[in-house]
Design an enzyme around this catalytic site. Structure first.
Site, PDB file in Angstrom:
ATOM      1  N   ASP A  94      42.925  44.782  29.053  1.00  0.00           N
ATOM      2  CA  ASP A  94      43.575  44.670  30.363  1.00  0.00           C
ATOM      3  C   ASP A  94      45.021  45.141  30.196  1.00  0.00           C
ATOM      4  O   ASP A  94      45.592  44.998  29.123  1.00  0.00           O
ATOM      5  CB  ASP A  94      43.556  43.230  30.866  1.00  0.00           C
ATOM      6  CG  ASP A  94      43.670  43.131  32.384  1.00  0.00           C
ATOM      7  OD1 ASP A  94      42.748  42.592  33.011  1.00  0.00           O
ATOM      8  OD2 ASP A  94      44.688  43.604  32.931  1.00  0.00           O
ATOM      9  N   ASN A 153      46.395  36.584  42.514  1.00  0.00           N
ATOM     10  CA  ASN A 153      45.293  36.454  41.546  1.00  0.00           C
ATOM     11  C   ASN A 153      44.832  35.001  41.399  1.00  0.00           C
ATOM     12  O   ASN A 153      43.695  34.734  41.040  1.00  0.00           O
ATOM     13  CB  ASN A 153      45.726  36.927  40.150  1.00  0.00           C
ATOM     14  CG  ASN A 153      46.094  38.393  40.081  1.00  0.00           C
ATOM     15  OD1 ASN A 153      46.879  38.789  39.240  1.00  0.00           O
ATOM     16  ND2 ASN A 153      45.523  39.212  40.949  1.00  0.00           N
ATOM     17  N   GLN A 167      44.019  32.556  43.194  1.00  0.00           N
ATOM     18  CA  GLN A 167      42.935  32.011  44.023  1.00  0.00           C
ATOM     19  C   GLN A 167      41.577  32.104  43.313  1.00  0.00           C
ATOM     20  O   GLN A 167      40.640  31.419  43.668  1.00  0.00           O
ATOM     21  CB  GLN A 167      42.950  32.776  45.363  1.00  0.00           C
ATOM     22  CG  GLN A 167      41.720  32.705  46.212  1.00  0.00           C
ATOM     23  CD  GLN A 167      40.949  34.018  46.168  1.00  0.00           C
ATOM     24  OE1 GLN A 167      41.093  34.805  45.226  1.00  0.00           O
ATOM     25  NE2 GLN A 167      40.142  34.266  47.185  1.00  0.00           N
ATOM     26  N   CYS A 175      38.237  44.542  46.455  1.00  0.00           N
ATOM     27  CA  CYS A 175      38.509  43.153  46.819  1.00  0.00           C
ATOM     28  C   CYS A 175      39.872  43.023  47.496  1.00  0.00           C
ATOM     29  O   CYS A 175      40.055  42.192  48.383  1.00  0.00           O
ATOM     30  CB  CYS A 175      38.459  42.245  45.592  1.00  0.00           C
ATOM     31  SG  CYS A 175      36.790  41.996  44.966  1.00  0.00           S
ATOM     32  N   CYS A 203      50.175  48.217  59.771  1.00  0.00           N
ATOM     33  CA  CYS A 203      49.075  47.363  59.324  1.00  0.00           C
ATOM     34  C   CYS A 203      49.646  46.480  58.217  1.00  0.00           C
ATOM     35  O   CYS A 203      50.791  46.051  58.314  1.00  0.00           O
ATOM     36  CB  CYS A 203      47.884  48.197  58.852  1.00  0.00           C
ATOM     37  SG  CYS A 203      48.258  49.284  57.475  1.00  0.00           S
TER      38      CYS A 203
END
Ligand SMILES: [Zn+2]
Length: 390
Positions: A72, A80, A82, A198, A348
């Site tokens: 990673d 993150n 959550q 996601c 947005c």
């Protein structure tokens, strides 16, 4: 049959402390001393220390997997927390691998963690995979997923696959000698931009836990050589209905990676193979922009600017700057509600969807329409720090 060799098992030994620690494994005949030594001898590489990587690494470490590699290059972000339960609130801003290594050591100091602080790529994957017995795929994007699969096929390592989106997940074991690979199931990636990530579509926080624990279970079964692994089976998890279904998968003799005459004989450029997706694709629409500070100045001085919010109603509820709400998908049938003679600023969350809205409106004949650069997130950063970010 276990993926761990006899030589590896012979070199493993348990201390009295470890015997005590693993006693609930040792008293089960399906694991026993033999199985625990296999776990200790095993070398598992987790791709990603995020949603799936968190439960995976925690459980594999607790179970006594001897060597745990983690790849990673990301930093722990507030959003993150959550779902990425290996990281704590105090870790925000730290390297994910630093945080993960610390947590694993706290759970089980007998685990050797190998942290690879790098982006998995066609240049390093084969070499990284070589020193491991099993690869567990905890990635969240198509280029890396195809890369992991092809590198597993080329190095002959099983690929314990999992993926999640919103309320649904999938898991399988690919690239074993007898079983199909990811490309037998999906020879080609979906069209660029069709499948949201996601970050774009959201994900239920427990879902990576559910799927990651299934992956960890499969990895442990492969190490023990016990039970029926998800080889040739795609498990579909629907958290909303709490339904688990399974699809039979066959090895495709024409598969470009694992078929009889494979065309994938080395790793390729996977970004190109999958097309540029997500935010990069959105950013490629070039439209006139306005900076948040400039919009603020215009609004404060009473200029006749119309703010158009093209997000979804549930996003508007999280935070808004009083804009007129027309979700991007509704814009074609509701564009008549807008006054084309007025200056319009569309926004947005981060600027991608509103760029599409501006592009659409310009093609529909609106001349005075601009995109708020960076969206409402940039507004929160530069104009109104009290506004919640999501
Ligand atoms: Zn295949």
């Amino acid at each position: 049959m276990s993926t761990i060799t006899q030589t590896q098992i012979q070199q493993a030994a348990l201390s009295n402390e470890e015997v005590l620690r693993y006693s609930r494994h040792l008293i089960m005949p399906e694991v026993g001393m033999e199985g625990q030594l296999k776990l200790k001898a095993a070398r598992v590489l987790c791709i990603g220390a995020g949603g799936l990587g968190s439960p995976l690494a925690l459980y594999l470490a607790a179970a006594g997997v001897g060597k745990l590699g983690m790849v990673d290059f990301d930093v722990v972000d507030y959003t993150n927390l959550q779902r990425q339960i290996i990281h704590s609130t105090a870790d925000v801003g730290r390297r994910k691998l630093e945080s993960a290594t610390e947590k694993i050591a706290a759970i089980n100091p007998f685990v050797q963690v190998k942290a690879f602080e790098t982006k998995l790529s066609s240049a390093n994957a084969l070499q990284l995979f070589r020193d491991f017995d099993i690869i567990v795929d905890g990635t969240d994007n198509f280029p890396t997923r195809y890369l992991v699969n092809d590198a597993c096929v080329l190095t002959g390592k099983p690929n314990v696959y999992g993926s999640i989106f919103r309320f649904e997940g999938q898991a399988s074991v690919f690239a074993t000698k007898e079983g199909p690979c990811y490309r037998c199931l999906y020879p080609e990636p979906p069209p660029a931009g069709l499948v949201p990530s996601c970050a774009e579509g959201g994900v239920l926080g427990i879902l990576p836990g559910l799927v990651g624990v299934i992956q960890a279970t499969e990895a442990i079964k492969l190490i023990l050589g016990k039970g029926e692994p998800l080889i040739g089976r795609l498990l579909l998890v629907d958290a909303m209905g709490m339904k688990f279904r399974e699809l039979r998968l066959r090895k495709n003799p024409l598969c470009p990676a694992c078929g009889k005459n494979p065309t994938v004989t080395k790793l390729i450029d996977y970004e190109q193979f999958c097309g540029i997706r997500g935010e990069e694709a959105q950013a490629s629409v070039t439209v006139p922009e306005i900076q948040p500070e400039e919009l603020k100045r215009k609004l404060d001085s009473g200029e006749n600017v119309f703010v158009l919010d093209v997000r979804e109603p549930h996003e508007y509820q999280i935070c808004n700057i009083g804009g007129y709400l027309i979700p991007l998908g509704d814009l074609p049938k509701r564009a008549h509600e807008l006054d084309s003679s007025r200056e319009i600023v569309a926004h947005c969350r981060s600027g991608g969807r509103s760029a599409k809205a501006v592009d659409f409106l310009r093609q529909a004949g609106f001349r005075r329409v601009k995109n708020l650069s960076g969206g409402i997130l940039a507004w929160a950063d530069k104009v109104d720090p009290k506004l919640p970010k999501y």
